[in-house]
Motif scaffolding. Structure first.
Motif, short mmCIF file in Angstrom:
data_model
loop_
_atom_site.label_atom_id
_atom_site.label_comp_id
_atom_site.label_asym_id
_atom_site.label_seq_id
_atom_site.Cartn_x
_atom_site.Cartn_y
_atom_site.Cartn_z
N ASP A 61 -9.61 -3.45 2.79
CA ASP A 61 -10.60 -4.01 3.70
C ASP A 61 -9.94 -4.78 4.84
O ASP A 61 -8.76 -5.14 4.79
N ILE A 62 -10.71 -5.02 5.87
CA ILE A 62 -10.18 -5.54 7.12
C ILE A 62 -9.58 -6.94 6.95
O ILE A 62 -8.59 -7.28 7.59
N GLN A 63 -10.13 -7.75 6.06
CA GLN A 63 -9.57 -9.09 5.85
C GLN A 63 -8.17 -9.00 5.26
O GLN A 63 -7.26 -9.72 5.69
N ALA A 64 -7.97 -8.12 4.29
CA ALA A 64 -6.64 -7.96 3.69
C ALA A 64 -5.64 -7.44 4.72
O ALA A 64 -4.47 -7.86 4.73
N LEU A 65 -6.06 -6.55 5.60
CA LEU A 65 -5.17 -6.05 6.65
C LEU A 65 -4.67 -7.20 7.52
O LEU A 65 -3.48 -7.30 7.84
N PHE A 66 -5.59 -8.08 7.89
CA PHE A 66 -5.21 -9.14 8.82
C PHE A 66 -4.53 -10.31 8.12
O PHE A 66 -3.89 -11.13 8.78
N GLU A 67 -4.63 -10.40 6.81
CA GLU A 67 -3.81 -11.37 6.09
C GLU A 67 -2.33 -11.02 6.23
O GLU A 67 -1.49 -11.91 6.39
N GLU A 68 -2.01 -9.73 6.16
CA GLU A 68 -0.61 -9.34 6.40
C GLU A 68 -0.25 -9.48 7.86
O GLU A 68 0.85 -9.95 8.20
#
Length: 310
Positions: A61-68
């Motif tokens: 999901d998009i939140q996990a992508l932007f955590e990295e």
């Protein structure tokens, strides 16, 4: 192809999220009120909630992508152009160099990079660090070797080069998969459908008085601007809308529809919705309400007289 600047598709297709308050069969038009060319009837169509899980890349999901992404990006970059990340190597290079400089002076950034590379890129970094890339990873040994390497005149350059390579590949690859739906037919009374679709002025009529249009708003909890271009098949209706980040809803401009358009929407279709990410506003942060990342309010407006046959 008719161009409709709206996000109708993703709204109508999320059938589990349509509120009862937005049911056309509940619209009250009084006792066969017909009106005239100056009449206007506004009808709620749907209230839609799009979850975090539906906005994803290869199942992430998009939140996990932007955590990295936040780890690879320098803390000083409050706003990041995601489209530039994907196509502009110099833009990525400059940001990553800032991150490497930050890593040398900020233990939080260093620890975040050590943790991320251990979890996701162990084999690539272990070889440079003198660890067995195929052995059983030891987080303590890895962290110690990493810290020693960046202090080494010989190894520091290799570590920095690998960080730039890995982070550049990741940042350039950020995207959101197209959302695909099968639109089930929407069960509306034939009288309501006929009332909306019939007696419309033909396409191209100058100064049309009897018209049907779609309008509404899209509220986003995501810290990103986005551009969406859904395609509604087989009706061949293409949609286009820019969604802004922030507290203010983005307006879905009023868009002309015709009888066949509405009947096709109600009969069911296949929909493909490409999403292009714009600016990432890092200070906004992600909202924990995972079920309401996009909230779409759709309405119809019928202008001109309504003819009811009993």
């Amino acid at each position: 192809m008719k161009l409709l600047p709206a996000l109708l598709l993703s709204g109508v297709l999320l059938t589990a999220c349509v509120d009862q308050d937005y049911d056309l069969t509940k619209a009250d038009f009084g006792n066969a009120s017909i009106g005239d060319e100056n009449s206007e009837f506004k009808i709620p169509l749907a209230s839609i909630h799009v979850s975090m899980e539906e906005i994803s890349q290869d199942g992430t999901d998009i939140q996990a992508l932007f955590e990295e992404a936040d780890i690879w990006l320098p803390s000083s970059a409050d706003q990041v152009d995601i489209s530039e990340l994907s196509r502009n190597a110099e833009y990525r290079h400059d940001l990553i160099l800032e991150t490497i400089d930050e890593m040398k002076t900020d233990d939080r950034k260093l620890n975040a990079i050590v943790d991320l590379t251990y979890r996701s890129y162990y084999a690539q970094f272990a070889e440079i660090l003198g660890l067995d890339p195929w052995g059983t990873p030891d987080p303590s040994a890895y962290a110690a070797a990493f810290a020693q390497a960046i202090e080494s005149e010989f190894l520091a350059g290799q570590i920095e080069t690998l960080i730039e390579q890995v982070s550049s590949d990741f940042l350039a690859s950020i995207r959101i998969d197209s959302i695909e739906y099968a639109l089930d037919p929407i069960d509306l009374d034939d009288t309501v459908i006929d009332m909306l679709c019939e007696n419309l002025d033909p396409e191209g009529t100058p100064d049309a008085k009897n018209t049907l249009a779609l309008y509404g708003t899209i509220s986003s909890r995501l810290p990103l601007s986005m551009h969406l271009e859904p395609l509604f098949m087989p009706a061949d209706i293409a949609l286009s809308i820019d969604v802004e980040a922030g507290d203010e809803p983005s307006r879905i401009p009023e868009t002309r529809l015709y009888g066949d358009d509405l009947r096709s929407i109600l009969d069911g279709s296949n929909v493909r919705i490409p999403i292009e990410l714009g600016t990432y506003y890092r200070n906004f942060g992600f909202d924990n309400d995972s079920q309401n990342q996009l909230v779409i309010q759709l309405h119809l407006v019928k202008r001109g007289g309504l003819k009811l046959e009993f």
